[in-house]
Design a protein around this motif. Sequence first.
Motif, PDB file in Angstrom:
ATOM      1  N   MET A   1      32.033 -65.639  27.848  1.00 29.60           N
ATOM      2  CA  MET A   1      30.892 -65.845  26.943  1.00 29.60           C
ATOM      3  C   MET A   1      30.535 -67.329  26.921  1.00 29.60           C
ATOM      4  O   MET A   1      31.322 -68.149  26.458  1.00 29.60           O
ATOM      5  N   ALA A   2      29.373 -67.683  27.438  1.00 30.75           N
ATOM      6  CA  ALA A   2      28.940 -69.080  27.460  1.00 30.75           C
ATOM      7  C   ALA A   2      28.210 -69.422  26.157  1.00 30.75           C
ATOM      8  O   ALA A   2      27.574 -68.562  25.540  1.00 30.75           O
ATOM      9  N   LEU A   3      28.296 -70.684  25.764  1.00 28.82           N
ATOM     10  CA  LEU A   3      27.533 -71.151  24.613  1.00 28.82           C
ATOM     11  C   LEU A   3      26.101 -71.453  25.038  1.00 28.82           C
ATOM     12  O   LEU A   3      25.876 -72.120  26.053  1.00 28.82           O
ATOM     13  N   ALA A   4      25.150 -70.967  24.257  1.00 29.26           N
ATOM     14  CA  ALA A   4      23.744 -71.336  24.417  1.00 29.26           C
ATOM     15  C   ALA A   4      23.354 -72.086  23.152  1.00 29.26           C
ATOM     16  O   ALA A   4      23.137 -71.488  22.095  1.00 29.26           O
ATOM     17  N   ILE A   5      23.317 -73.405  23.256  1.00 26.97           N
ATOM     18  CA  ILE A   5      23.113 -74.285  22.104  1.00 26.97           C
ATOM     19  C   ILE A   5      21.660 -74.754  22.091  1.00 26.97           C
ATOM     20  O   ILE A   5      21.110 -75.138  23.124  1.00 26.97           O
ATOM     21  N   PHE A   6      21.076 -74.727  20.912  1.00 25.09           N
ATOM     22  CA  PHE A   6      19.676 -75.109  20.773  1.00 25.09           C
ATOM     23  C   PHE A   6      19.512 -76.172  19.693  1.00 25.09           C
ATOM     24  O   PHE A   6      20.069 -76.056  18.597  1.00 25.09           O
ATOM     25  N   ASP A   7      18.724 -77.187  20.002  1.00 22.34           N
ATOM     26  CA  ASP A   7      18.154 -78.024  18.955  1.00 22.34           C
ATOM     27  C   ASP A   7      17.109 -77.175  18.237  1.00 22.34           C
ATOM     28  O   ASP A   7      16.636 -76.160  18.765  1.00 22.34           O
ATOM     29  N   LEU A   8      16.733 -77.574  17.031  1.00 20.93           N
ATOM     30  CA  LEU A   8      15.774 -76.773  16.262  1.00 20.93           C
ATOM     31  C   LEU A   8      14.368 -77.346  16.308  1.00 20.93           C
ATOM     32  O   LEU A   8      13.445 -76.732  16.843  1.00 20.93           O
TER      33      LEU A   8
ATOM     34  N   SER B   1      28.207 -73.849  29.493  1.00 21.76           N
ATOM     35  CA  SER B   1      27.369 -74.042  28.312  1.00 21.76           C
ATOM     36  C   SER B   1      25.971 -74.556  28.641  1.00 21.76           C
ATOM     37  O   SER B   1      25.753 -75.251  29.639  1.00 21.76           O
ATOM     38  N   TYR B   2      25.022 -74.208  27.760  1.00 17.21           N
ATOM     39  CA  TYR B   2      23.641 -74.667  27.818  1.00 17.21           C
ATOM     40  C   TYR B   2      23.333 -75.469  26.554  1.00 17.21           C
ATOM     41  O   TYR B   2      23.864 -75.183  25.479  1.00 17.21           O
ATOM     42  N   PHE B   3      22.451 -76.449  26.689  1.00 17.19           N
ATOM     43  CA  PHE B   3      21.874 -77.098  25.510  1.00 17.19           C
ATOM     44  C   PHE B   3      20.412 -77.377  25.791  1.00 17.19           C
ATOM     45  O   PHE B   3      20.059 -78.001  26.800  1.00 17.19           O
ATOM     46  N   TYR B   4      19.572 -76.918  24.873  1.00 18.02           N
ATOM     47  CA  TYR B   4      18.128 -77.083  24.966  1.00 18.02           C
ATOM     48  C   TYR B   4      17.669 -78.067  23.888  1.00 18.02           C
ATOM     49  O   TYR B   4      17.972 -77.892  22.705  1.00 18.02           O
ATOM     50  N   SER B   5      16.917 -79.097  24.290  1.00 25.75           N
ATOM     51  CA  SER B   5      16.416 -80.072  23.319  1.00 25.75           C
ATOM     52  C   SER B   5      15.142 -80.742  23.809  1.00 25.75           C
ATOM     53  O   SER B   5      14.896 -80.820  25.020  1.00 25.75           O
ATOM     54  N   ASP B   6      14.382 -81.239  22.849  1.00 23.15           N
ATOM     55  CA  ASP B   6      13.151 -81.973  23.139  1.00 23.15           C
ATOM     56  C   ASP B   6      13.326 -83.479  23.071  1.00 23.15           C
ATOM     57  O   ASP B   6      12.434 -84.224  23.482  1.00 23.15           O
ATOM     58  N   SER B   7      14.447 -83.950  22.517  1.00 23.89           N
ATOM     59  CA  SER B   7      14.534 -85.341  22.058  1.00 23.89           C
ATOM     60  C   SER B   7      15.562 -86.180  22.802  1.00 23.89           C
ATOM     61  O   SER B   7      16.689 -85.730  23.055  1.00 23.89           O
ATOM     62  N   HIS B   8      15.190 -87.420  23.070  1.00 23.51           N
ATOM     63  CA  HIS B   8      16.147 -88.362  23.660  1.00 23.51           C
ATOM     64  C   HIS B   8      17.311 -88.654  22.723  1.00 23.51           C
ATOM     65  O   HIS B   8      18.368 -89.116  23.168  1.00 23.51           O
TER      66      HIS B   8
END
Length: 217
Positions: A1-8, A174-181
């Motif tokens: 099970m991989a982590l899918a991490i998201f900024d909001l 793992s994944y991480f999705y973000s818009d910000s520096h």
Amino acid sequence: MALAIFDLDNTLLGGDSDHAWGEFLVAKGIVNSEEFKTKNDEFYRQYQQGGLDINAYLRFALQPLSKYDSDTLNAMHATFMDEYIAPLRLPKADALLQKHRDEGDFVMIITATNSFITRPIADALGVETLLACDGEIINGRYTGEPAGIPCYQEGKVTRLHNWLQETGHSLDGSYFYSDSHNDLPLLKVVDHAVAVDPDDTLKAAAHDAGWPIISLR
């Protein structure tokens, strides 16, 4: 099970819930409108430029919460959800969350916005696990002071590693999705970093690192 991490903010939402909460307080006359709006806008500018003093901002953002009991705050937040957050919902973001669920990934949100604002939003998105900045609560009321490690910049990495130790999850795959520096520290520690409608600094970093760039708008 991989982590899918998201900024909001500006990732799963088409706007910033923290700044929108300040706009809500001004619009409803809950705070001194002109002074609060000026400070709210200035803190948001500092965040965008990467120079935000997170503890100073948290004290500013949490102070209005200290004036009300939990029932009043919850009623205010329900109105905020209807009038300010619902229009920021992104169908493509909902679809991406569901894609990861369907693939068996563990979905979570890590955000610098405080948990009073973001817990109901995460619930609306169907995301149970949330790491966020926290406000101190004594005898059931916010004191106006921050609590614990701020979930911001390198603090997001620290909070995530603490959570990994507590839960036994790992960053393998793992994944991480973000818009910000501001999220570059965390983007650099996951296996799959994804820039979502990124600011100019993150867009340049993503190009240099070969990270995917997507839009959920």
